[in-house]
Each structure stands twice: as structure tokens, then as C-alpha cells.
Design an enzyme around this catalytic site. Structure first.
Site, PDB file in Angstrom:
ATOM      1  N   HIS A 119       0.689  -1.195   0.043  1.00 25.16           N
ATOM      2  CA  HIS A 119      -0.116   0.039   0.055  1.00 25.16           C
ATOM      3  C   HIS A 119       0.828   1.254  -0.123  1.00 25.16           C
ATOM      4  CE1 HIS A 119       1.009   0.998   4.229  1.00 25.16           C
ATOM      5  NE2 HIS A 119       0.835  -0.502   4.453  1.00 25.16           N
ATOM      6  N   GLU A 135      -2.696  -7.071   6.981  1.00 26.52           N
ATOM      7  CA  GLU A 135      -1.246  -6.935   7.778  1.00 26.52           C
ATOM      8  C   GLU A 135      -1.419  -7.948   8.859  1.00 26.52           C
ATOM      9  OE1 GLU A 135       1.538  -6.892   7.569  1.00 26.52           O
ATOM     10  OE2 GLU A 135       2.378  -4.971   7.761  1.00 26.52           O
TER      11      GLU A 135
END
Length: 190
Positions: A8, A81
Site C-alpha cells: 500500500h 497485515e
């Protein structure tokens, strides 16, 4: 089949060097700008679908890319994550102050690497079976991707962090994965 793995774009916590883990932090201005540069770069190739973590920083990155490429974003929570447990939101210095120099040796609720690799492998194997003839983009997170890459590309040096909006392209072959590019941010210089 080719799979492009993307970390990201940047967030304020990245810049402050805070552990994000599963905290839902949004992209900052630079993160949105860099995601747009990556989208422009990816527009020169054929990509069919994007899978993204549900966390805002990954989803926002995926949305910027998908809009440019004219493709759909599919959310998959397995791409989230690695859980940071009690270190989420802290800097290295704050961890040292709170738990000492050897904080990494403590049980602070951090998700184990083998659990991250197991869910990454499960998701990616499913994508391969379902979308065999498609080129796929996956937008996820630094620790998640690094753990997966250490497992499937053991010959590479995995000591450095993956850069924000970095692109790694893997091709599945009979003998395993072959990398075309790894942790590339060439798009940021265009």
C-alpha cells in the site's frame, strides 16, 4: 499466470515509523499520489482483477489503481497485515522505553510468521485455481508480503523492508515462483 504484489501507499504512521499492524490507517497525500503513479505504470500492462486487504490504506491504494485500469477490486481479509499485538501504534523507541532493548523476545501478541504465510498461501492458491488465465494484482502490507516472499523466494535477501507502493511481479511455474521484478519503485521516478 502473473501476479503483481503491491504494498500500500504511505500513511502518516509510516512516516512516523509507527507499527501499524491491523490498525486501520488511511493513506496520506503522498500515498495517494504514489498510488496514482503506480496506476499509470501498471496501465502499460494487462491486469484483470485486483484483490485487496480490507484495511483502508490497502483498499484506497487498490481503488486508485482499479479506477485507472478500469477493473474491479475484490476484498479478501486474508490479505490483511500481520497483527502487531501490543506494539501497534508505537515507534521503536517507545517499545524500547516500555519493554526494553529485547522487546522482540517477549510475547506481545504479534501474529506468528507461519500463520501469516499459511493464510497468504491459502488465499493465493485459491486465486490461482479460480482465475487461472488471469493476471492478478494483490494490494497488501509490508510484513504480510515480506513473510510470503521469504517463503516462496527464499534465495532473495529479505532483510530490507518493502517500500510503499512497491511492485513485485511473480510468475507461477512448474518448479515454483519466478520473480520478474522485486520491490520495485521505478514508477515513482517517472
Amino acid at each position: 499466470m502473473r501476479i503483481g504484489f503491491i504494498r500500500h501507499g504511505s500513511t502518516s504512521w509510516n512516516k512516523e515509523k509507527r507499527a501499524q499492524g491491523r490498525s486501520d490507517i488511511h493513506l496520506d497525500h503522498g500515498g495517494r499520489k504514489d498510488a496514482a503513479k503506480l496506476a499509470q505504470h501498471l496501465d502499460h500492462d494487462k491486469w484483470d482483477i485486483i484483490f485487496s486487504s480490507h484495511l483502508a490504506r490497502a483498499k484506497q491504494t487498490a481503488d486508485i489503481i482499479a479506477e485507472k485500469l478500469g477493473i474491479d477490486v475484490m476484498i479478501d481479509q486474508r490479505l490483511r497485515e500481520a497483527g502487531g499485538g501490543m506494539i501497534e501504534g508505537t515507534t521503536e523507541q517507545e517499545r524500547i522505553n516500555k519493554w526494553g532493548e529485547r522487546w522482540r523476545e517477549l510475547d506481545l501478541g504479534i501474529e506468528a510468521e507461519e500463520l501469516v504465510v499459511a493464510r497468504a498461501t491459502e488465499a493465493i492458491n485459491e486465486f490461482q485455481r479460480t482465475y487461472q488465465d488471469k493476471n492478478i494484482l494483490i494490494v497488501s502490507h509490508g510484513s504480510f508480503l515480506r513473510h510470503f516472499f521469504k517463503d516462496v523466494l527464499p534465495a532473495l535477501n529479505h532483510d530490507s523492508h518493502l517500500y510503499n507502493t512497491s511492485l513485485t511481479i511473480l510468475e507461477k511455474q512448474d518448479e515454483g515462483w519466478k520473480h520478474e521484478v522485486y520491490n520495485s519503485t521505478a514508477h515513482l521516478n517517472q
